[in-house]
Design a protein around this motif. Sequence first.
Motif, PDB file in Angstrom:
ATOM      1  N   HIS A  22       8.595  -8.707   9.805  1.00  9.41           N
ATOM      2  CA  HIS A  22       8.693  -9.465   8.552  1.00  9.41           C
ATOM      3  C   HIS A  22       7.746 -10.658   8.584  1.00  9.41           C
ATOM      4  N   LEU A  23       7.625 -11.249   9.747  1.00 10.88           N
ATOM      5  CA  LEU A  23       6.714 -12.377   9.894  1.00 10.88           C
ATOM      6  C   LEU A  23       5.261 -11.915   9.796  1.00 10.88           C
ATOM      7  N   GLN A  24       5.019 -10.679  10.252  1.00 10.92           N
ATOM      8  CA  GLN A  24       3.676 -10.117  10.121  1.00 10.92           C
ATOM      9  C   GLN A  24       3.315  -9.971   8.641  1.00 10.92           C
ATOM     10  N   TRP A  25       4.286  -9.525   7.837  1.00  7.33           N
ATOM     11  CA  TRP A  25       4.072  -9.424   6.381  1.00  7.33           C
ATOM     12  C   TRP A  25       3.753 -10.802   5.804  1.00  7.33           C
ATOM     13  N   LEU A  26       4.492 -11.821   6.250  1.00 10.03           N
ATOM     14  CA  LEU A  26       4.270 -13.178   5.754  1.00 10.03           C
ATOM     15  C   LEU A  26       2.837 -13.641   6.044  1.00 10.03           C
ATOM     16  N   LEU A  27       2.382 -13.372   7.263  1.00  9.47           N
ATOM     17  CA  LEU A  27       1.024 -13.782   7.636  1.00  9.47           C
ATOM     18  C   LEU A  27      -0.036 -13.042   6.815  1.00  9.47           C
ATOM     19  N   GLN A  28       0.196 -11.750   6.579  1.00  9.72           N
ATOM     20  CA  GLN A  28      -0.775 -10.944   5.837  1.00  9.72           C
ATOM     21  C   GLN A  28      -0.820 -11.314   4.358  1.00  9.72           C
TER      22      GLN A  28
END
Length: 463
Positions: A22-28
């Motif tokens: 989910h944090l990866q989505w936030l960064l992207q």
Amino acid sequence: MAVFDPAYLKSLPVFSEIPAEHLQWLLQTSEIITLQAGELLFDTGQSADYMYVLLGGQLNLSLEQSGQYSFFSSLKQGDVTGYLPFSRLKVAGGRAVAQDHASVLRLHKRHFGEMEQVSPEMVQKLVALMTDRVREFTRTEQQHEKLIALGKLSAGLAHELNNPAAAIVRSASELRRMHHAVPDKFKRIMTMQLTPEQVDELNAVLFSLMEDGRDNNLPLMERASLEDELIDWLDQKDVEETYSLAGIFAGWNVTVDSLEKVSVILGGKYLPEILDWIANSLETERVICNIQSATRRISELVSAVKTYSHMDQGQGKEKTSVRDGIGSTLTILNHKLKEKDIRVERNYDAGLPLVPAFVGELNQLWTNIIDNAVDAMSEKGTLRIDAWPEPGKVIVRIADDGHGIPKDVLPHIYEPFFSTKQVGKGTGLGLDIVHKIVMHHGASIKVSSEPGNTVFQICFPLD
């Protein structure tokens, strides 16, 4: 330089329980921006379109009050600000400036719908954060509102105290000057050969003049006419310093007939010396009366402050006088009333019972309502205050003849941060505080408004 990856975000307390994907989505989905020292992240009035997460460095938040910015709080690594999910924020209420080099993750609000699908956990965390932020911001702003009110009251009180204090200083200086002239006048009096009967008669005249002229306030034209008559009479008697003596005598409403009586008592001898003695005695009496009046005013102000601040009393509910509380509030706000030459009409029922209340809160309630009323009024307005009992309750009505509250605004006046004043002229918490105080007392409040007649009516239960 730090690497901003999911592991880094997970190290921040706000994201510690959020899954890495989910944090990866936030960064992207977001972007990372860098700020140099002194650079703005957002400014007052700017559209609130982004959520900001401070990844490194420090941001200082400032709020505008009366055209000047004052420090509010600092944001450190991991802190979140800006627009959050389900927020009603429209524009930025303050300014964020980088203290030093800062890195900020910025996410546009158009991605919040997708965030709900990708990571309900993140949305839940941010909503909880928003709730905490609103609670803390409200608490801080309420404290700030109280400090602003205290500053206004302090400035007004200083102004009110300065007038009688300055009067005392002037009068004391004048009294000292007159006292230094006493030995010379005493020497001249002692060389006179007056009988005991003449002395008694002169003393009787002097005390009569003091008593009759103590509260004399002749209109300007009448006083000028009296001075001319006195000057003519003194010139006929060859008395020196006629203008000075005539001014003093006219101030005490001393007529030519009274001076003739003195002349008759003296049999035409020692008239200039005795008139000088009488004038000096009258002036000394005037200065003493001025000092008494000024010290009485200071005592009244101190008493009002003591009542207003609820000194020497407990913090629980107490039986309190609505009349005294409003009276002390009007005394504290007197400078503001005088600035606009506002007339206050008070009508209290003779049998008004005491009300169980938290006295400090009640005085704050009166202050906020009356202060708002004065702001809404024009020069030479009228503030009307009525209080009367009804079975089991006391009603207080405060009405002003100001410009009124628009109909579309009236339903929102108790909402926190809602204000019709210009930016920097208020926080929009005054009537929110009033409403909370009313609720805390189990009371009720009604408002009606039209141009020239705005009425706040508060009903206090006696049980």
